[in-house]
Enzyme design. Structure first.
Site, PDB file in Angstrom:
ATOM      1  N   ASP A  16       0.834  -1.210   0.000  1.00  0.00           N
ATOM      2  CA  ASP A  16       0.000   0.000   0.000  1.00  0.00           C
ATOM      3  C   ASP A  16       0.867   1.258   0.000  1.00  0.00           C
ATOM      4  O   ASP A  16       1.986   1.248   0.512  1.00  0.00           O
ATOM      5  CB  ASP A  16      -0.916  -0.033   1.234  1.00  0.00           C
ATOM      6  CG  ASP A  16      -2.122   0.884   1.071  1.00  0.00           C
ATOM      7  OD1 ASP A  16      -2.347   1.396  -0.044  1.00  0.00           O
ATOM      8  OD2 ASP A  16      -2.838   1.078   2.067  1.00  0.00           O
ATOM      9  N   ASN A  44     -10.800  -2.750  -5.396  1.00  0.00           N
ATOM     10  CA  ASN A  44     -10.061  -1.825  -6.260  1.00  0.00           C
ATOM     11  C   ASN A  44     -10.706  -1.651  -7.638  1.00  0.00           C
ATOM     12  O   ASN A  44     -10.402  -0.687  -8.346  1.00  0.00           O
ATOM     13  CB  ASN A  44      -8.594  -2.260  -6.421  1.00  0.00           C
ATOM     14  CG  ASN A  44      -7.752  -2.080  -5.179  1.00  0.00           C
ATOM     15  OD1 ASN A  44      -6.821  -2.844  -4.919  1.00  0.00           O
ATOM     16  ND2 ASN A  44      -8.050  -1.056  -4.376  1.00  0.00           N
TER      17      ASN A  44
END
Ligand code: IPE
Ligand code: IPE
Ligand code: MG
Length: 238
Positions: A16, A64
């Site tokens: 991330d 996502n």
């Protein structure tokens, strides 16, 4: 003095912070994703060197898909290009590649490149690199439950009543892969974001502030040092 390094069998990373890394440099988010591929290379080499047997990486979640279309398509392109470019080096380095997740949402073209690279690396005997693509923990448990229900549709009542959690593992996409000993999340966020919900039940969790494009060999080693200090008790005590 450093304590003796305990090497986990399976290290998993929630990669991330690519967007923030790019934004800090006044660049488009894509620049961060692309630099993140370098970290994948670096961590794969570092993991192999440390003696880790499985390295798994959360590359793209089911959630996502909700990102802006141009970001999604550039991430898919990046995956496609990286797989094609890396195939040779993966083989040279003995890396066995697995791509796990909801493959039905990926394009035919990406699926065929995945099949090709996975087949070409399948005989490699070094580290196993697992990329979770279009993956979520709840999706995995649900697809496992569906397969499970099919298997047991015909009855088998007594077998079912004696089944233990280990018997369910084989329905998950990670069948045959040991559960992660250590799950690292970069970028300072401290959540699972629907990652390995079943498999991570007893993983050690490590949250680091480093953004993914900056997470390289030294950070990987530091994570193993931190893991070595953990005392895994599995509900028991000494
Ligand atoms: C991780 O970086 C990569 C993916 C989730 C695909 P992000 O894109 O989430 O970066 P941040 O969290 O916005 O910085
Ligand atoms: C988690 O990162 C998914 C991956 C790293 C692939 P996100 O950036 O998507 O997670 P949230 O939205 O901050 O929880
Ligand atoms: Mg993020």
């Amino acid at each position: 003095m450093e304590c003796k390094l305990k090497v986990p069998v399976h290290v998993s990373i929630i990669m991330d912070g690519n967007g923030r890394w790019a934004e800090q440099r006044g660049k488009e988010r894509f620049y961060g994703h692309s630099e993140g591929v370098e970290s994948v290379r670096a961590c794969t080499a570092a993991a192999e060197k440390e003696g880790v047997k499985y390295l798994s990486l959360f590359a793209f979640s089911e959630e996502n898909w909700n990102r802006p279309e141009n970001e999604v398509s550039s991430l898919m392109e990046l995956m496609l290009d990286s797989l094609q470019q890396e195939c040779r080096d993966l083989c040279k380095n003995g890396v066995r590649l697995l791509i796990l997740g909801n493959r039905s949402r990926l394009s035919d073209r990406l699926n065929s490149v995945i099949d090709n690279v996975v087949a070409k690396t399948s005989g490699n005997t070094g580290i196993t690199l697992i990329i979770f693509m279009s993956y979520s923990g709840k999706w995995d448990i649900l697809q496992a439950a569906k397969k499970f229900a099919e298997d047991y549709a015909g009855g088998l009542g007594s077998e079912l009543s004696q089944m233990e959690t280990g018997g369910f593992d084989k329905y998950l996409v990670t069948s045959g892969i040991p559960d992660p000993d250590l799950i690292i999340r970069t970028s300072g966020e401290e959540r699972m974001s629907n990652y390995l919900l079943w498999q991570g039940a007893y993983s050690e969790l490590l949250f680091v502030d480093t953004l993914w494009p900056d997470f390289r060999e030294a950070e990987f080693h530091k994570a193993l040092v931190e893991y070595s200090k953990r005392d895994r008790r599995y509900g028991n005590h000494k």
